[in-house]
Write an enzyme that holds these catalytic residues in place. Structure first.
Site, PDB file in Angstrom:
ATOM      1  N   HIS A 139      63.442  52.055 130.931  1.00 25.52           N
ATOM      2  CA  HIS A 139      62.857  52.287 131.978  1.00 25.52           C
ATOM      3  C   HIS A 139      62.220  50.944 132.249  1.00 25.52           C
ATOM      4  O   HIS A 139      62.404  49.683 131.059  1.00 25.52           O
ATOM      5  CB  HIS A 139      61.197  52.688 131.613  1.00 25.52           C
ATOM      6  CG  HIS A 139      60.972  53.225 132.693  1.00 25.52           C
ATOM      7  ND1 HIS A 139      59.696  52.679 132.951  1.00 25.52           N
ATOM      8  CD2 HIS A 139      60.255  54.539 132.908  1.00 25.52           C
ATOM      9  CE1 HIS A 139      58.990  53.222 134.122  1.00 25.52           C
ATOM     10  NE2 HIS A 139      59.318  54.559 134.085  1.00 25.52           N
ATOM     11  N   ASP A 159      61.399  61.954 132.041  1.00 25.80           N
ATOM     12  CA  ASP A 159      62.699  62.470 132.528  1.00 25.80           C
ATOM     13  C   ASP A 159      63.353  63.649 131.812  1.00 25.80           C
ATOM     14  O   ASP A 159      64.291  64.450 131.808  1.00 25.80           O
ATOM     15  CB  ASP A 159      63.041  62.212 133.383  1.00 25.80           C
ATOM     16  CG  ASP A 159      63.188  61.691 135.157  1.00 25.80           C
ATOM     17  OD1 ASP A 159      61.692  62.683 134.836  1.00 25.80           O
ATOM     18  OD2 ASP A 159      63.359  60.591 135.602  1.00 25.80           O
TER      19      ASP A 159
HETATM   20  N1  CMC Z   1      71.682  54.221 129.161  1.00 24.96           N
HETATM   21  C1  CMC Z   1      72.742  52.985 128.562  1.00 24.96           C
HETATM   22  N2  CMC Z   1      72.220  51.859 128.498  1.00 24.96           N
HETATM   23  C2  CMC Z   1      71.153  51.218 129.455  1.00 24.96           C
HETATM   24  C3  CMC Z   1      70.573  52.712 130.068  1.00 24.96           C
HETATM   25  C4  CMC Z   1      70.608  53.875 129.416  1.00 24.96           C
HETATM   26  N3  CMC Z   1      70.390  54.724 129.711  1.00 24.96           N
HETATM   27  N4  CMC Z   1      69.128  52.181 130.450  1.00 24.96           N
HETATM   28  C5  CMC Z   1      69.557  50.622 130.816  1.00 24.96           C
HETATM   29  N5  CMC Z   1      70.308  49.922 129.643  1.00 24.96           N
HETATM   30  C6  CMC Z   1      71.200  48.896 129.934  1.00 24.96           C
HETATM   31  C7  CMC Z   1      71.732  48.667 130.600  1.00 24.96           C
HETATM   32  O1  CMC Z   1      72.659  48.508 131.021  1.00 24.96           O
HETATM   33  C8  CMC Z   1      71.036  46.789 130.757  1.00 24.96           C
HETATM   34  O2  CMC Z   1      72.896  46.709 130.033  1.00 24.96           O
HETATM   35  P1  CMC Z   1      72.760  44.967 130.208  1.00 24.96           P
HETATM   36  O3  CMC Z   1      71.838  43.385 129.428  1.00 24.96           O
HETATM   37  O4  CMC Z   1      74.070  44.553 128.562  1.00 24.96           O
HETATM   38  O5  CMC Z   1      73.275  44.337 131.736  1.00 24.96           O
HETATM   39  C9  CMC Z   1      69.886  47.185 130.145  1.00 24.96           C
HETATM   40  O6  CMC Z   1      69.658  48.117 129.273  1.00 24.96           O
HETATM   41  C10 CMC Z   1      68.816  46.998 130.856  1.00 24.96           C
HETATM   42  O7  CMC Z   1      69.131  47.390 131.774  1.00 24.96           O
HETATM   43  P2  CMC Z   1      68.849  47.903 133.499  1.00 24.96           P
HETATM   44  O8  CMC Z   1      69.021  48.462 133.996  1.00 24.96           O
HETATM   45  O9  CMC Z   1      68.589  46.193 134.014  1.00 24.96           O
HETATM   46  O10 CMC Z   1      67.470  48.227 134.239  1.00 24.96           O
HETATM   47  P3  CMC Z   1      66.752  48.127 135.152  1.00 24.96           P
HETATM   48  O11 CMC Z   1      65.458  47.965 134.058  1.00 24.96           O
HETATM   49  O12 CMC Z   1      66.800  47.910 136.092  1.00 24.96           O
HETATM   50  O13 CMC Z   1      66.335  49.841 134.632  1.00 24.96           O
HETATM   51  C11 CMC Z   1      66.188  52.777 134.633  1.00 24.96           C
HETATM   52  C12 CMC Z   1      65.597  50.570 134.277  1.00 24.96           C
HETATM   53  C13 CMC Z   1      65.650  53.707 134.525  1.00 24.96           C
HETATM   54  C14 CMC Z   1      67.174  52.545 135.929  1.00 24.96           C
HETATM   55  C15 CMC Z   1      68.261  52.705 133.475  1.00 24.96           C
HETATM   56  O14 CMC Z   1      66.700  52.365 132.447  1.00 24.96           O
HETATM   57  C16 CMC Z   1      68.539  53.159 133.874  1.00 24.96           C
HETATM   58  O15 CMC Z   1      69.126  53.572 134.526  1.00 24.96           O
HETATM   59  N6  CMC Z   1      68.480  54.773 133.247  1.00 24.96           N
HETATM   60  C17 CMC Z   1      68.859  56.394 133.041  1.00 24.96           C
HETATM   61  C18 CMC Z   1      68.305  56.698 134.263  1.00 24.96           C
HETATM   62  C19 CMC Z   1      66.820  56.813 134.077  1.00 24.96           C
HETATM   63  O16 CMC Z   1      67.142  57.970 132.978  1.00 24.96           O
HETATM   64  N7  CMC Z   1      66.672  57.372 134.997  1.00 24.96           N
HETATM   65  C20 CMC Z   1      64.671  57.836 134.993  1.00 24.96           C
HETATM   66  C21 CMC Z   1      63.970  57.072 135.040  1.00 24.96           C
HETATM   67  S1  CMC Z   1      62.043  56.913 134.667  1.00 24.96           S
HETATM   68  C22 CMC Z   1      61.253  58.091 135.697  1.00 24.96           C
HETATM   69  C23 CMC Z   1      61.734  57.733 137.388  1.00 24.96           C
HETATM   70  O17 CMC Z   1      61.373  56.584 137.897  1.00 24.96           O
HETATM   71  O18 CMC Z   1      61.638  58.217 138.077  1.00 24.96           O
END
Ligand code: CMC
Length: 431
Positions: free
Chosen positions: A308, A366
């Site tokens: 998140h 989720d």
């Molecule tokens: N699985 C594997 N690696 C992950 C995941 C994951 N679910 N989420 C983040 N990472 C890694 C990512 O690859 C990155 O690694 P690095 O620093 O080596 O590049 C690091 O963690 C930080 O991730 P980010 O994408 O820069 O983080 P963000 O804040 O931009 O994204 C997120 C947040 C929720 C979009 C992301 O964690 C994600 O894609 N999660 C899976 C989708 C998900 O469950 N979304 C629902 C969010 S909660 C409800 C809502 O908002 O509606």
């Protein structure tokens, strides 16, 4: 505004900028950069808004490090334990818990606005039977502005109130119409003696040929999920509603924009993606393989329902939903549901893994919600629609707050331009 200032020094000219500091009720200090361009010719750069407060808001507070979520100051755990979705809706919209009389009046008004205009209902016939419900819901919500154009004066308090009540009341009816259309079943009209979530279950699952009894555990589980999804401060869809609304567009269009933003798998679409992922993993035996894929930088696969932007600790909502999963499966589904067991085991493996520990990736809202929806008989394609119904309350609360802000201006971000510098047009025959 405090008397404190924050000083920035330009690395080349040595010129300093004194920026006022604003102290929130809770959370980190905010540096007000509003005059930075006007006085110093500088922009700030923060793609994805990782460190930017886009607005002032008094609705919801999140402490992502501590796993805290407050609606109007009340911990979400207390609301989940003691309140109902409709009361939480009132709290989010109007800022205070209602008195018994205020709650009764509000709930009556919501119940009285559940029906759709018959012409709006006919829109569904224009969609193919296998249209995704989110696509249908987005289109039909946007169309509401065509039906209520005479009550969309955004400076008229009565119009604002009727908009808020209408959209909250009608979203479940629109969602049910989309679902029934996909099944080819007759639409079930709302039953206004039922509460919000029971009415929704009735519209989804009743058929005219049979009597239908709403299951109380199912209605309670839905109510809990809706409380937990009702608002989450300036997330992607809420910020979209605010940005669209800041132009003064009619509020139904602003909400439709929010629904579109919610659909993406990085946001509300994740609940659908979690179920798809669990089915793909298929068995506890394959968990290690999928966790390795999620950790592989060259593999785009991510563990859906994990991570998140704000929570770097357990999402408090995920904890409550996991608890509710046990109750719902006990009553309505298979308490040994293999998908639930798979989810529990996946969580256990991921939480012990260095990659997830280091990056502070925990299950989010989720991760478990889909398991409850599935046990209630709600198809996977409707999961994000369910999220949209609950979040409509938050979107409306934020739209109302934005609309009432006397200092409100149209949202208009700037950019770090990286395209070509000015150049002259080259005639076609000279290229
Ligand atoms: N699985 C594997 N690696 C992950 C995941 C994951 N679910 N989420 C983040 N990472 C890694 C990512 O690859 C990155 O690694 P690095 O620093 O080596 O590049 C690091 O963690 C930080 O991730 P980010 O994408 O820069 O983080 P963000 O804040 O931009 O994204 C997120 C947040 C929720 C979009 C992301 O964690 C994600 O894609 N999660 C899976 C989708 C998900 O469950 N979304 C629902 C969010 S909660 C409800 C809502 O908002 O509606």
């Amino acid at each position: 505004m405090t008397n404190k200032i924050y000083q920035l020094t330009h690395p080349e000219t040595g010129k300093t900028a004194s920026l006022p500091v604003r102290e929130p009720t809770l959370g980190p200090t905010v540096v007000d950069i509003g005059a930075l361009y006007r006085d110093h010719g500088l922009f700030t750069f923060d793609p994805g808004f990782a460190a930017t407060a886009s607005c002032e808001s008094a609705i919801t507070y999140i402490d992502g490090d501590e796993g805290v979520l407050l609606y109007r100051g009340y911990p979400v755990e207390q609301l989940a334990e003691n309140s109902r979705f409709i009361e939480v809706a009132y709290l989010l919209l109007y800022g205070e818990l209602p008195t018994a009389e205020q709650l009764a009046t509000f709930e009556r008004s919501i119940r009285m606005h559940t029906m759709l205009h018959e012409s709006l209902l006919r829109f569904f016939n224009g969609f193919h039977y296998n249209a995704h419900p989110m696509a249908m819901v987005t289109g039909v919500v946007a169309s509401m502005s065509a039906f209520y154009h005479d009550t969309t004066n955004i400076k008229n308090p009565a119009h604002i109130d009727i908009f808020a009540h209408r959209i909250i009341a009608k979203l479940p009816t629109i969602a049910a119409a989309a679902y029934k259309h996909s099944l080819g079943q007759p639409f079930m009209y709302p039953q206004n003696h039922l509460d919000y979530c029971s009415n929704m279950l009735h519209m989804y699952f009743a058929v005219p040929a049979e009597a239908y009894q709403v299951n109380e555990v199912a209605a309670r589980a839905l109510d809990l999920l809706f409380i937990l999804h009702a608002d989450h401060e300036q997330n992607c869809s809420t910020s979209t509603v605010r940005l669209a609304g800041s132009s003064g567009t009619n509020p139904y269009s602003a909400i439709a924009a929010g629904i579109s933003a919610l659909w993406g798998p990085a946001h509300g679409g994740a609940n659908e993606a979690v179920l798809t992922m669990l089915n793909e993993i298929g068995s506890v035996r394959n968990i290690e393989k999928f966790v390795a894929k999620a950790k592989d930088r060259d593999d785009p696969f991510r563990l859906m329902g994990f991570g998140h932007r704000v929570y770097k600790n357990f999402d408090p909502r995920a904890k409550l939903i996991r608890k509710m999963c046990h109750e719902v499966l006990e009553e309505l589904g298979d308490p040994n549901d293999p998908l639930f067991e798979l989810a529990l085991r996946l969580e256990e493996v991921a939480l012990k893994d260095d990659y997830f520990i280091e990056k502070k990736l925990y299950p989010n809202v989720d991760f478990y919600s889909g398991i409850i929806y599935r046990a209630l008989g709600i198809p996977v394609s409707m999961f994000t629609v369910m999220f949209a119904i609950a979040r409509t309350v938050g979107w409306v609360a934020h739209w109302m707050e934005m609309n009432a802000d006397p200092n409100g201006r149209i949202g208009r971000p700037r950019q770090l331009y990286t395209g070509p510098a000015q150049r002259d047009y080259v005639p076609l025959d000279a290229r």
